[in-house]
Design an enzyme around this catalytic site. Structure first.
Site, mmCIF file in Angstrom:
data_model
loop_
_atom_site.group_PDB
_atom_site.id
_atom_site.type_symbol
_atom_site.label_atom_id
_atom_site.label_comp_id
_atom_site.label_asym_id
_atom_site.label_seq_id
_atom_site.Cartn_x
_atom_site.Cartn_y
_atom_site.Cartn_z
ATOM 1 N N GLU A 60 46.106 150.593 37.838
ATOM 2 C CA GLU A 60 46.629 151.425 36.748
ATOM 3 C C GLU A 60 47.699 150.724 35.932
ATOM 4 O O GLU A 60 47.716 150.794 34.705
ATOM 5 C CB GLU A 60 47.169 152.746 37.302
ATOM 6 C CG GLU A 60 46.077 153.738 37.729
ATOM 7 C CD GLU A 60 45.497 153.470 39.105
ATOM 8 O OE1 GLU A 60 45.953 152.515 39.785
ATOM 9 O OE2 GLU A 60 44.592 154.211 39.522
ATOM 10 N N HIS A 81 47.710 165.279 44.551
ATOM 11 C CA HIS A 81 46.744 165.356 43.445
ATOM 12 C C HIS A 81 46.979 166.568 42.553
ATOM 13 O O HIS A 81 46.064 166.982 41.837
ATOM 14 C CB HIS A 81 45.311 165.417 43.993
ATOM 15 C CG HIS A 81 44.749 164.083 44.384
ATOM 16 N ND1 HIS A 81 45.131 163.426 45.522
ATOM 17 C CD2 HIS A 81 43.842 163.280 43.782
ATOM 18 C CE1 HIS A 81 44.457 162.284 45.611
ATOM 19 N NE2 HIS A 81 43.674 162.169 44.564
HETATM 20 C C1 LIG Z 1 46.025 155.106 42.434
HETATM 21 C C2 LIG Z 1 44.807 155.937 42.453
HETATM 22 N N1 LIG Z 1 43.930 155.829 41.440
HETATM 23 C C3 LIG Z 1 42.803 156.566 41.454
HETATM 24 C C4 LIG Z 1 42.542 157.424 42.479
HETATM 25 C C5 LIG Z 1 41.257 158.243 42.493
HETATM 26 N N2 LIG Z 1 40.410 157.752 43.563
HETATM 27 C C6 LIG Z 1 40.413 158.353 44.765
HETATM 28 S S1 LIG Z 1 39.493 157.526 45.872
HETATM 29 C C7 LIG Z 1 39.066 156.361 44.754
HETATM 30 C C8 LIG Z 1 38.193 155.223 45.162
HETATM 31 C C9 LIG Z 1 38.844 154.364 46.170
HETATM 32 O O1 LIG Z 1 37.927 153.468 46.668
HETATM 33 P P1 LIG Z 1 38.194 152.643 47.981
HETATM 34 O O2 LIG Z 1 39.604 152.181 48.017
HETATM 35 O O3 LIG Z 1 37.145 151.606 48.050
HETATM 36 O O4 LIG Z 1 38.029 153.691 49.162
HETATM 37 P P2 LIG Z 1 36.725 154.521 49.578
HETATM 38 O O5 LIG Z 1 36.802 155.811 48.867
HETATM 39 O O6 LIG Z 1 35.527 153.732 49.229
HETATM 40 O O7 LIG Z 1 36.866 154.739 51.056
HETATM 41 C C10 LIG Z 1 39.642 156.638 43.524
HETATM 42 C C11 LIG Z 1 39.434 155.841 42.312
HETATM 43 C C12 LIG Z 1 43.518 157.541 43.491
HETATM 44 N N3 LIG Z 1 43.377 158.410 44.507
HETATM 45 N N4 LIG Z 1 44.617 156.784 43.467
#
Ligand SMILES: Cc1ncc(C[n+]2csc(CCOP(=O)(O)OP(=O)(O)O)c2C)c(N)n1
Ligand SMILES: [Mg+2]
Lengths: 288, 325
Positions: free
Chosen positions: A22, A91
């Protein structure tokens, strides 16, 4: 209100999926704007915009003035905001009031379908950074798209329901709760005027003061936490501009000062609700 | 199949994976029925990681996890009742119901969440490790995070700081190839995540996250390095999630064939097949495991259903430590 759907027709060069970075993708938006582009950055939700606060506060909001007006940053940053979906404390932030604290940026809070579209279009013509906060609750709402969407103004509050007895001043997701409260108040014989601020910065104080001078009473509804809320700013400015027109102290309906909890009954209790707005208005109108 | 000599142990690994799988299947069902609300991220396909990794930690080591942490809490030993009640938002939940699916906490097991801002847990793990380091305790702080988190500055800053100060942090990346709908190659210029450790002079390893025995031994080696006081370690588990990111998504970012291919490597299936080939797992044994798990889940649901909601008057309780204001 539906989330804007970017079509692949615009091409992968122009609509980019970014890594979860971000601070950097907002900062890159600032740089791209300095470099002559007009970027629209989507940071998903206000909760994640916290990772980009440094770029926003220290760069986006300072460079024009600090450079003696040499550089402008025509950047748009969009994000969802607000609570009410049982997604827990991390959130559920409502921080548009914080952003409105920052000079040199414009803060928009569309609450209708027409504003959701129209404000984005209008923002594309702004020479300086514009932040658009879309309450997540609004995405599920349906509404008629007004032709006016192609020319909405970014400087005025809107009277969503005229009235004579009390001014209900609100914005974003709280508009719909406030309108519902106004309907209930009408059943109690109270004719409330509902103002949708639309633009938190720069704030359209003249429209607010015209309304308050007419009704002599004001209740500000804001999903932010009460202390240091945007409602506090509106309330202070009413006091400064219309103190002698008031028949009662300005009241505020804000969120309870807790991290927003997950279970529905606790989340409901933490956030402004129709019943609470009605109650606050009765208290204010009672002080005739 | 690697060495399955210790049959009881292997069966226990299978039981733990099944326990998570069935618990989460039940959660999905309860979500559809409206009993569980908000976001619900399931680790379907990724169970071998928590099951293989967490027992390598000592009871007084710390765990920081993400919003996809149901399995981690189950393996750590938080009673299923408290986790199911948390999913319901009931006051008997492991966080009084205030956190829900994304925010499991259990102080008695040094389980520090359930943190739902991507990469937000890494600096916290560094700090937990700093506290141990300064207090001369030989404890490990383990931090789970997804591949998506690797794109955040906090990942890089945490690796650097932990290495610089030689802190006992175990960085555990659950690389399921996607961050929501963004494929690894669309968000990383270097898709070999373990190699990123080089930049910070941290030892690292990558392991097949679908093979619970491989997860177990790789994690044990990593824990040993960290506990020996040699600073942090980055371990990458290569895994895959079979279901949507949260409860629903259109899954336009991947093909059904890709999902099916990965399901051939379902960790439950891999271990079961290995154990069957050795004659350790029979239908009767499996039935017994499944029945006991079903009973435990039914009991947890009954408990959650019967549990009270936190009274509204307690809304502002625990905003500050009692006695402070
Ligand atoms: C800083 C931030 N940006 C965006 C989000 C929204 N978001 C929640 S989970 C996610 C994907 C994260 O992917 P990963 O780290 O690979 O974990 P996974 O869900 O695949 O276990 C996003 C973009 C968030 N929670 N925190
Ligand atoms: Mg991932």
């Amino acid at each position: 209100m539906r989330r804007f759907n970017a079509t692949p027709a615009s091409g992968p060069d122009r609509i980019r999926d970014t890594p979860l970075s971000e601070s950097t993708f907002v900062g890159a938006g600032i740089g791209a704007a300095l470099g002559g582009l007009r970027p629209v950055v989507d940071v998903m939700t206000v909760n994640f915009s916290l990772l980009a606060l440094d770029q926003i506060v220290n760069n986006a909001a300072t460079i024009r003035h600090m450079s003696g007006g040499q550089f402008s940053i025509p950047l748009i940053v969009r994000m969802a905001t607000g609570a009410g979906r049982q997604v827990g404390a991390q959130h559920s932030h409502s921080l548009e009031g914080w952003y409105a604290h920052i000079p040199a940026i414009t803060v928009l809070t569309p609450a209708t379908v027409t504003d959701a579209k129209g404000m984005l279009l209008a923002a594309l013509n702004e020479p300086d950074p514009v932040f658009i906060f879309e309450h997540a609750f609004l995405y599920a709402l349906d509404g008629e798209l007004d032709e006016a969407a192609f020319s909405v103004d970014l400087s005025h509050a809107a009277v969503r329901k005229p009235g004579h007895d009390v001014s209900l001043i609100t914005f974003g997701g709280s508009l719909w709760k406030t309108l519902e409260a106004a309907t209930r108040l009408a059943e109690d014989g109270i004719d409330a005027e509902v103002l949708d601020l639309r633009v938190l910065r720069p704030l359209d104080m003249p429209t607010i003061l015209v309304s308050v001078r007419k009704t002599h009473r004001a209740v500000v509804i804001d999903e932010g936490w009460r202390t240091g809320s945007f409602a506090a700013e509106v309330s202070a400015q009413i006091m400064e501009g219309a103190f002698y027109d008031l028949d009662a102290p300005v009241a505020r309906v804000c969120s309870v000062e807790v991290p927003i909890p997950y279970p529905k009954h606790l989340e409901d209790a933490a956030l402004p609700q129709v019943a609470g707005i009605v109650q606050a208005v009765h208290a204010v109108v009672g002080k005739r | 199949m690697p060495n399955l000599v210790d049959h009881d142990h292997s069966l226990e690994l299978l039981r733990q994976m099944l326990r998570i799988r069935r618990f989460e299947e039940k959660s999905a069902e309860l979500y559809s029925g409206g009993k569980i609300r908000g976001f619900l991220h399931l680790a379907n396909g990724e169970e071998a990681i928590s099951v293989g990794a967490i027992p390598a930690l000592a009871p007084d080591d710390a765990i920081v996890a993400t919003y996809r942490e149901h399995g981690h809490a189950l393996v750590r030993g938080t009673p299923m009742r408290a986790l199911m009640a948390e999913l319901y938002g009931k006051s008997t939940g492991c966080a009084r119901g205030r956190g829900g699916s994304m925010h499991f906490f259990d102080a008695s097991r040094r389980f520090y969440g359930g943190l739902a801002i991507v990469a937000g847990g890494l600096p916290v793990a560094v700090g937990l490790a700093l506290a141990d380091h300064l207090s001369h305790r030989s404890r490990v702080s383990a931090c789970f995070f997804g591949d998506g988190a690797v794109a955040e500055g906090e990942f890089h800053e945490s690796l650097n700081l932990a290495a610089l100060w030689k802190l006992p942090v175990l960085f555990l990346c659950e690389n399921n190839l996607y961050a929501m709908g963004t494929a690894l190659a669309r968000h990383q210029s270097q898709i070999d995540i373990a190699r990123k450790a080089d930049a910070y002079a941290i030892p690292a390893d990558a392991v097949d996250g679908m093979d619970v025995l491989a997860v177990e031994s790789a994690t044990q080696r990593a824990v040993d390095v960290v506990r020996a006081g040699q600073g942090p370690f980055l371990l990458e588990y290569r895994t895959y999630r079979f279901r949507a990111h949260s409860m629903y998504d259109a899954e336009l970012y991947r093909t059904k064939e890709e999902v099916e291919r990965w399901k051939q490597r379902d960790p439950v299936r891999l271990l079961s097949e290995g154990l069957r080939a050795q004659g350790v797992l029979t239908d009767a044994v499996l039935d017994k495991l499944e029945t006991a798990i079903a009973d435990e889940i039914a009991d947890a649901v009954t408990f959650a259903e019967a549990s009270p909601w936190e009274p509204v008057e307690d809304l502002t309780k625990d905003v500050y430590t009692p006695g402070k204001v």
